[in-house]
Write a protein that holds these residues in place. Structure first.
Motif, PDB file in Angstrom:
ATOM      1  N   UNK A   1     -55.057  26.456 127.240  1.00  0.00           N
ATOM      2  CA  UNK A   1     -54.375  26.338 125.945  1.00  0.00           C
ATOM      3  C   UNK A   1     -53.866  24.913 125.760  1.00  0.00           C
ATOM      4  N   UNK A   2     -53.317  24.323 126.808  1.00  0.00           N
ATOM      5  CA  UNK A   2     -52.834  22.943 126.719  1.00  0.00           C
ATOM      6  C   UNK A   2     -53.988  21.974 126.473  1.00  0.00           C
ATOM      7  N   UNK A   3     -55.147  22.238 127.058  1.00  0.00           N
ATOM      8  CA  UNK A   3     -56.309  21.374 126.827  1.00  0.00           C
ATOM      9  C   UNK A   3     -56.779  21.462 125.376  1.00  0.00           C
ATOM     10  N   UNK A   4     -56.749  22.650 124.819  1.00  0.00           N
ATOM     11  CA  UNK A   4     -57.150  22.810 123.418  1.00  0.00           C
ATOM     12  C   UNK A   4     -56.153  22.129 122.482  1.00  0.00           C
ATOM     13  N   UNK A   5     -54.877  22.238 122.798  1.00  0.00           N
ATOM     14  CA  UNK A   5     -53.863  21.548 121.990  1.00  0.00           C
ATOM     15  C   UNK A   5     -54.053  20.032 122.101  1.00  0.00           C
ATOM     16  N   UNK A   6     -54.368  19.549 123.306  1.00  0.00           N
ATOM     17  CA  UNK A   6     -54.631  18.126 123.488  1.00  0.00           C
ATOM     18  C   UNK A   6     -55.820  17.692 122.633  1.00  0.00           C
ATOM     19  N   UNK A   7     -56.880  18.519 122.592  1.00  0.00           N
ATOM     20  CA  UNK A   7     -58.053  18.193 121.768  1.00  0.00           C
ATOM     21  C   UNK A   7     -57.695  18.178 120.289  1.00  0.00           C
TER      22      UNK A   7
ATOM     23  N   UNK B   1     -66.664  23.539 128.693  1.00  0.00           N
ATOM     24  CA  UNK B   1     -67.402  24.225 127.634  1.00  0.00           C
ATOM     25  C   UNK B   1     -66.466  24.640 126.500  1.00  0.00           C
ATOM     26  N   UNK B   2     -65.332  25.211 126.858  1.00  0.00           N
ATOM     27  CA  UNK B   2     -64.375  25.680 125.860  1.00  0.00           C
ATOM     28  C   UNK B   2     -63.827  24.523 125.028  1.00  0.00           C
ATOM     29  N   UNK B   3     -63.408  23.478 125.695  1.00  0.00           N
ATOM     30  CA  UNK B   3     -62.824  22.320 125.004  1.00  0.00           C
ATOM     31  C   UNK B   3     -63.870  21.606 124.155  1.00  0.00           C
ATOM     32  N   UNK B   4     -65.085  21.470 124.670  1.00  0.00           N
ATOM     33  CA  UNK B   4     -66.140  20.760 123.938  1.00  0.00           C
ATOM     34  C   UNK B   4     -66.517  21.488 122.660  1.00  0.00           C
ATOM     35  N   UNK B   5     -66.641  22.799 122.716  1.00  0.00           N
ATOM     36  CA  UNK B   5     -67.033  23.527 121.501  1.00  0.00           C
ATOM     37  C   UNK B   5     -65.967  23.404 120.416  1.00  0.00           C
ATOM     38  N   UNK B   6     -64.716  23.516 120.804  1.00  0.00           N
ATOM     39  CA  UNK B   6     -63.652  23.381 119.812  1.00  0.00           C
ATOM     40  C   UNK B   6     -63.541  21.943 119.310  1.00  0.00           C
ATOM     41  N   UNK B   7     -63.652  20.976 120.211  1.00  0.00           N
ATOM     42  CA  UNK B   7     -63.506  19.567 119.824  1.00  0.00           C
ATOM     43  C   UNK B   7     -64.604  19.141 118.861  1.00  0.00           C
ATOM     44  N   UNK B   8     -65.824  19.596 119.076  1.00  0.00           N
ATOM     45  CA  UNK B   8     -66.917  19.236 118.169  1.00  0.00           C
ATOM     46  C   UNK B   8     -66.671  19.822 116.779  1.00  0.00           C
ATOM     47  N   UNK B   9     -66.273  21.073 116.720  1.00  0.00           N
ATOM     48  CA  UNK B   9     -65.996  21.699 115.424  1.00  0.00           C
ATOM     49  C   UNK B   9     -64.867  20.975 114.688  1.00  0.00           C
ATOM     50  N   UNK B  10     -63.817  20.659 115.408  1.00  0.00           N
ATOM     51  CA  UNK B  10     -62.657  19.994 114.815  1.00  0.00           C
ATOM     52  C   UNK B  10     -63.009  18.569 114.389  1.00  0.00           C
ATOM     53  N   UNK B  11     -63.794  17.872 115.202  1.00  0.00           N
ATOM     54  CA  UNK B  11     -64.171  16.488 114.885  1.00  0.00           C
ATOM     55  C   UNK B  11     -65.072  16.414 113.658  1.00  0.00           C
ATOM     56  N   UNK B  12     -65.924  17.422 113.453  1.00  0.00           N
ATOM     57  CA  UNK B  12     -66.755  17.433 112.244  1.00  0.00           C
ATOM     58  C   UNK B  12     -65.869  17.436 111.009  1.00  0.00           C
ATOM     59  N   UNK B  13     -64.811  18.212 111.046  1.00  0.00           N
ATOM     60  CA  UNK B  13     -63.899  18.267 109.898  1.00  0.00           C
ATOM     61  C   UNK B  13     -63.090  16.982 109.746  1.00  0.00           C
ATOM     62  N   UNK B  14     -62.489  16.525 110.831  1.00  0.00           N
ATOM     63  CA  UNK B  14     -61.584  15.370 110.746  1.00  0.00           C
ATOM     64  C   UNK B  14     -62.362  14.087 110.472  1.00  0.00           C
ATOM     65  N   UNK B  15     -63.411  13.822 111.246  1.00  0.00           N
ATOM     66  CA  UNK B  15     -64.202  12.613 111.001  1.00  0.00           C
ATOM     67  C   UNK B  15     -64.943  12.706 109.676  1.00  0.00           C
ATOM     68  N   UNK B  16     -65.353  13.903 109.326  1.00  0.00           N
ATOM     69  CA  UNK B  16     -66.037  14.086 108.050  1.00  0.00           C
ATOM     70  C   UNK B  16     -65.182  13.674 106.879  1.00  0.00           C
ATOM     71  N   UNK B  17     -63.882  13.918 106.973  1.00  0.00           N
ATOM     72  CA  UNK B  17     -62.981  13.515 105.907  1.00  0.00           C
ATOM     73  C   UNK B  17     -62.946  11.992 105.764  1.00  0.00           C
TER      74      UNK B  17
END
Length: 195
Positions: A145-151, A89-105
């Motif tokens: 924390x390592x999983x979030x950095x990996x994401x 849950x933690x990794x997915x929420x952060x990854x989706x937010x980050x991917x919207x920005x990165x892929x959006x670019x």
């Protein structure tokens, strides 16, 4: 301060800083696309011509797969069942937010802004699936924390790879077998090798 107290404060502090940065980036770089902007919709809007209405069932299905499907898949580990689901849950929420920005670019950037729509959200969820597949290779060897950095590292590399494969190599990737599954498996193996 003891080591256990330091560890307990590291994750919330890291997540709080990431979310403040995300909110700032969204405020500066993101706007709604025409189909998602409520100001442009009225009672005469044809639902089949608006991607927000037409593609919403796909979005909902992928959302269930990301949070429940992957979460329950990771719950079968004997020692990491509950933590696997929570880390998902933690990794997915952060990854989706980050991917919207990165892929959006790379895909939805025009007029100095990333135009947020349902297709952008669906693509971000597929990028999140890449992270969660790689996550399965390192579960039990890493902390949150390592999983979030990996994401945070995997999403930009995946976005550049996806952009290059689809735009320049013009590979038709039906079902995401090349981009999603193959990329995620090799990235997960690479992270495992580094660890």
């Amino acid at each position: 301060m003891s080591a256990s107290t330091s560890l307990k404060l590291r994750l919330p502090t890291f997540v709080l800083v990431l979310e403040v940065v995300m909110i700032a980036l969204y405020g500066i770089f993101v706007t709604y696309d025409d189909n998602s902007n409520a100001k442009l919709q009225n009672n005469e809007t044809d639902p089949m011509e608006n991607s927000m209405y037409r593609d919403y069932p796909y979005f909902a299905d992928i959302q269930v797969m990301i949070f429940l499907g992957f979460g329950c898949l990771l719950a079968f580990f004997r020692f990491y069942g509950f933590s696997g689901m929570v880390f998902n849950f933690l990794t997915a929420t952060l990854a989706i937010q980050w991917a919207i920005l990165i892929q959006g670019y790379f895909q939805f950037y025009s007029d100095g802004k990333i135009h947020l729509g349902l297709i952008n959200l669906i693509n971000a969820e597929f990028a999140c699936a890449v992270v969660l597949i790689s996550f399965g290779a390192v579960l039990g060897k890493t902390g949150p924390v390592q999983l979030l950095v990996m994401a945070l590292l995997e999403i930009p590399i995946f976005a550049v790879t996806e952009w290059a494969v689809l735009k320049y190599l013009r590979i038709n990737d039906a079902g995401g077998s090349i981009l999603i599954h193959l990329f995620a498996s090799y990235f997960g193996l690479g992270v495992t090798f580094v660890l």
